[in-house]
Design a protein around this motif. Structure first.
Motif, PDB file in Angstrom:
ATOM      1  N   GLY A  45      87.793  30.946 -77.763  1.00  0.00           N
ATOM      2  CA  GLY A  45      89.253  30.983 -77.806  1.00  0.00           C
ATOM      3  C   GLY A  45      89.906  29.712 -78.327  1.00  0.00           C
ATOM      4  N   ASP A  46      91.234  29.722 -78.290  1.00  0.00           N
ATOM      5  CA  ASP A  46      92.042  28.609 -78.794  1.00  0.00           C
ATOM      6  C   ASP A  46      91.998  27.362 -77.918  1.00  0.00           C
ATOM      7  N   ALA A  47      91.603  27.484 -76.672  1.00  0.00           N
ATOM      8  CA  ALA A  47      91.581  26.339 -75.756  1.00  0.00           C
ATOM      9  C   ALA A  47      90.379  25.428 -75.992  1.00  0.00           C
ATOM     10  N   TRP A  48      89.414  25.901 -76.764  1.00  0.00           N
ATOM     11  CA  TRP A  48      88.162  25.175 -76.999  1.00  0.00           C
ATOM     12  C   TRP A  48      88.401  23.946 -77.865  1.00  0.00           C
ATOM     13  N   LEU A  49      87.887  22.801 -77.416  1.00  0.00           N
ATOM     14  CA  LEU A  49      87.968  21.546 -78.166  1.00  0.00           C
ATOM     15  C   LEU A  49      86.542  21.013 -78.289  1.00  0.00           C
ATOM     16  N   PRO A  50      85.872  21.254 -79.401  1.00  0.00           N
ATOM     17  CA  PRO A  50      84.443  20.939 -79.529  1.00  0.00           C
ATOM     18  C   PRO A  50      84.053  19.511 -79.147  1.00  0.00           C
ATOM     19  N   LYS A  51      84.915  18.551 -79.423  1.00  0.00           N
ATOM     20  CA  LYS A  51      84.578  17.158 -79.107  1.00  0.00           C
ATOM     21  C   LYS A  51      84.623  16.869 -77.607  1.00  0.00           C
ATOM     22  N   LEU A  52      85.148  17.821 -76.822  1.00  0.00           N
ATOM     23  CA  LEU A  52      85.302  17.598 -75.382  1.00  0.00           C
ATOM     24  C   LEU A  52      84.412  18.494 -74.534  1.00  0.00           C
ATOM     25  N   ALA A 106      81.728  10.555 -69.561  1.00  0.00           N
ATOM     26  CA  ALA A 106      81.682  10.672 -71.022  1.00  0.00           C
ATOM     27  C   ALA A 106      82.799  11.585 -71.528  1.00  0.00           C
ATOM     28  N   ALA A 107      83.054  12.685 -70.834  1.00  0.00           N
ATOM     29  CA  ALA A 107      84.126  13.601 -71.232  1.00  0.00           C
ATOM     30  C   ALA A 107      85.489  12.920 -71.101  1.00  0.00           C
ATOM     31  N   LEU A 108      85.696  12.179 -70.019  1.00  0.00           N
ATOM     32  CA  LEU A 108      86.975  11.484 -69.820  1.00  0.00           C
ATOM     33  C   LEU A 108      87.190  10.421 -70.893  1.00  0.00           C
ATOM     34  N   GLU A 109      86.144   9.708 -71.240  1.00  0.00           N
ATOM     35  CA  GLU A 109      86.244   8.690 -72.292  1.00  0.00           C
ATOM     36  C   GLU A 109      86.542   9.324 -73.645  1.00  0.00           C
ATOM     37  N   ALA A 110      85.922  10.455 -73.934  1.00  0.00           N
ATOM     38  CA  ALA A 110      86.188  11.157 -75.193  1.00  0.00           C
ATOM     39  C   ALA A 110      87.643  11.619 -75.251  1.00  0.00           C
ATOM     40  N   ALA A 111      88.172  12.114 -74.134  1.00  0.00           N
ATOM     41  CA  ALA A 111      89.569  12.553 -74.081  1.00  0.00           C
ATOM     42  C   ALA A 111      90.510  11.370 -74.300  1.00  0.00           C
ATOM     43  N   THR A 112      90.189  10.240 -73.692  1.00  0.00           N
ATOM     44  CA  THR A 112      91.009   9.036 -73.865  1.00  0.00           C
ATOM     45  C   THR A 112      91.020   8.614 -75.332  1.00  0.00           C
ATOM     46  N   GLU A 113      89.844   8.629 -75.965  1.00  0.00           N
ATOM     47  CA  GLU A 113      89.747   8.254 -77.385  1.00  0.00           C
ATOM     48  C   GLU A 113      90.564   9.181 -78.280  1.00  0.00           C
ATOM     49  N   LEU A 114      90.705  10.444 -77.879  1.00  0.00           N
ATOM     50  CA  LEU A 114      91.478  11.405 -78.661  1.00  0.00           C
ATOM     51  C   LEU A 114      92.975  11.341 -78.362  1.00  0.00           C
ATOM     52  N   GLY A 115      93.380  10.445 -77.454  1.00  0.00           N
ATOM     53  CA  GLY A 115      94.790  10.273 -77.146  1.00  0.00           C
ATOM     54  C   GLY A 115      95.350  11.262 -76.146  1.00  0.00           C
ATOM     55  N   GLU A 116      94.494  11.950 -75.407  1.00  0.00           N
ATOM     56  CA  GLU A 116      94.963  12.873 -74.368  1.00  0.00           C
ATOM     57  C   GLU A 116      95.584  12.075 -73.224  1.00  0.00           C
ATOM     58  N   LEU A 148      96.045  25.096 -52.522  1.00  0.00           N
ATOM     59  CA  LEU A 148      94.808  24.578 -51.938  1.00  0.00           C
ATOM     60  C   LEU A 148      94.925  23.119 -51.530  1.00  0.00           C
ATOM     61  N   GLY A 149      96.019  22.467 -51.910  1.00  0.00           N
ATOM     62  CA  GLY A 149      96.235  21.081 -51.496  1.00  0.00           C
ATOM     63  C   GLY A 149      95.374  20.081 -52.241  1.00  0.00           C
ATOM     64  N   GLU A 150      94.591  19.306 -51.495  1.00  0.00           N
ATOM     65  CA  GLU A 150      93.832  18.198 -52.075  1.00  0.00           C
ATOM     66  C   GLU A 150      92.874  18.574 -53.209  1.00  0.00           C
ATOM     67  N   PRO A 151      92.208  19.730 -53.192  1.00  0.00           N
ATOM     68  CA  PRO A 151      91.323  20.044 -54.319  1.00  0.00           C
ATOM     69  C   PRO A 151      92.038  20.199 -55.669  1.00  0.00           C
ATOM     70  N   TRP A 152      93.337  20.479 -55.670  1.00  0.00           N
ATOM     71  CA  TRP A 152      94.118  20.579 -56.905  1.00  0.00           C
ATOM     72  C   TRP A 152      94.522  19.161 -57.283  1.00  0.00           C
ATOM     73  N   GLN A 153      93.848  18.628 -58.343  1.00  0.00           N
ATOM     74  CA  GLN A 153      93.979  17.211 -58.671  1.00  0.00           C
ATOM     75  C   GLN A 153      94.322  16.987 -60.140  1.00  0.00           C
ATOM     76  N   ALA A 154      94.783  15.777 -60.418  1.00  0.00           N
ATOM     77  CA  ALA A 154      95.115  15.407 -61.791  1.00  0.00           C
ATOM     78  C   ALA A 154      94.771  13.943 -62.020  1.00  0.00           C
ATOM     79  N   LEU A 155      94.584  13.622 -63.283  1.00  0.00           N
ATOM     80  CA  LEU A 155      94.296  12.262 -63.718  1.00  0.00           C
ATOM     81  C   LEU A 155      95.160  11.964 -64.924  1.00  0.00           C
ATOM     82  N   VAL A 156      95.907  10.854 -64.861  1.00  0.00           N
ATOM     83  CA  VAL A 156      96.692  10.399 -65.998  1.00  0.00           C
ATOM     84  C   VAL A 156      95.850   9.379 -66.747  1.00  0.00           C
ATOM     85  N   LEU A 157      95.600   9.659 -68.025  1.00  0.00           N
ATOM     86  CA  LEU A 157      94.821   8.745 -68.855  1.00  0.00           C
ATOM     87  C   LEU A 157      95.731   7.669 -69.424  1.00  0.00           C
ATOM     88  N   PRO A 158      95.160   6.524 -69.794  1.00  0.00           N
ATOM     89  CA  PRO A 158      95.986   5.436 -70.315  1.00  0.00           C
ATOM     90  C   PRO A 158      96.681   5.830 -71.612  1.00  0.00           C
TER      91      PRO A 158
END
Length: 181
Positions: A45-52, A106-116, A148-158
């Motif tokens: 599908g459209d949500a797929w990002l091969p580099k991630l 590694a996935a988080l670093e790749a996302a950061t490099e892509l400007g996510e 679900l409270g605590e299990p629903w989480q987020a991370l803001v990248l630099p």
């Protein structure tokens, strides 16, 4: 000496990734875990990002996987891009030696490099906290899993620039394959 290699998934890795997911999420009541079908459907599908789509290759064998795919944060008619982390899997015979953490990092670093800028996850708060995730509801993010409270989480990248706007807030809309999980 066994070597760990972290890299984006290659099309030739599909079978190995399916085997890792099937083994990591195996249950006696299902022949194909929903996580396997989820990745198959996201890949098409459209949500797929091969580099991630990251694999952990240990001793030449793919034994770990972490997937980031596109979601949207909707508020006041604005659709902002974000990512969702999952599934994350390590083959049972290679668990508890740090491969899961390595492939997630590694996935988080790749996302950061892509400007996510924003990643959401539904998972064990104690595990994901080590990567910087915290409660998504406290960041103004809602989803079908908000209750679900605590299990629903987020991370803001630099941010990649000093004048970048703050991360979006609103309702996180997942691609259709997620509704089957």
């Amino acid at each position: 000496m066994t070597t760990l290699r972290l890299r984006p998934e290659d099309p030739a890795d599909t079978g190995a990734v399916r085997r890792v997911l099937a083994a990591a999420f195996a249950r006696p009541d299902v022949t194909t875990p929903p996580e396997v079908r989820l990745v198959d459907e996201l890949r098409a599908g459209d949500a797929w990002l091969p580099k991630l789509a990251m694999v952990a290759e240990y001793g030449g064998e793919i034994v770990g996987y972490a997937l980031l795919t596109r979601v949207r944060v909707c508020a006041d008619g604005v659709n902002a891009p974000a990512l969702v982390l999952g599934p994350v899997a390590v083959a049972p015979h290679r668990q508890r030696i740090g491969l899961g953490g390595a492939v997630v990092q590694a996935a988080l670093e790749a996302a950061t490099e892509l400007g996510e800028r924003l990643i959401v996850v539904l998972g064990d708060p104690a595990y994901y906290r080590r990567f910087g995730f915290s409660r998504a509801d406290r960041m103004g993010l809602t989803s079908p899993w908000s209750g679900l409270g605590e299990p629903w989480q987020a991370l803001v990248l630099p941010p990649t620039t000093s004048n970048e706007p703050p991360p979006p807030q609103g309702d996180v809309v997942f691609p259709p394959p997620w509704s089957k999980v």
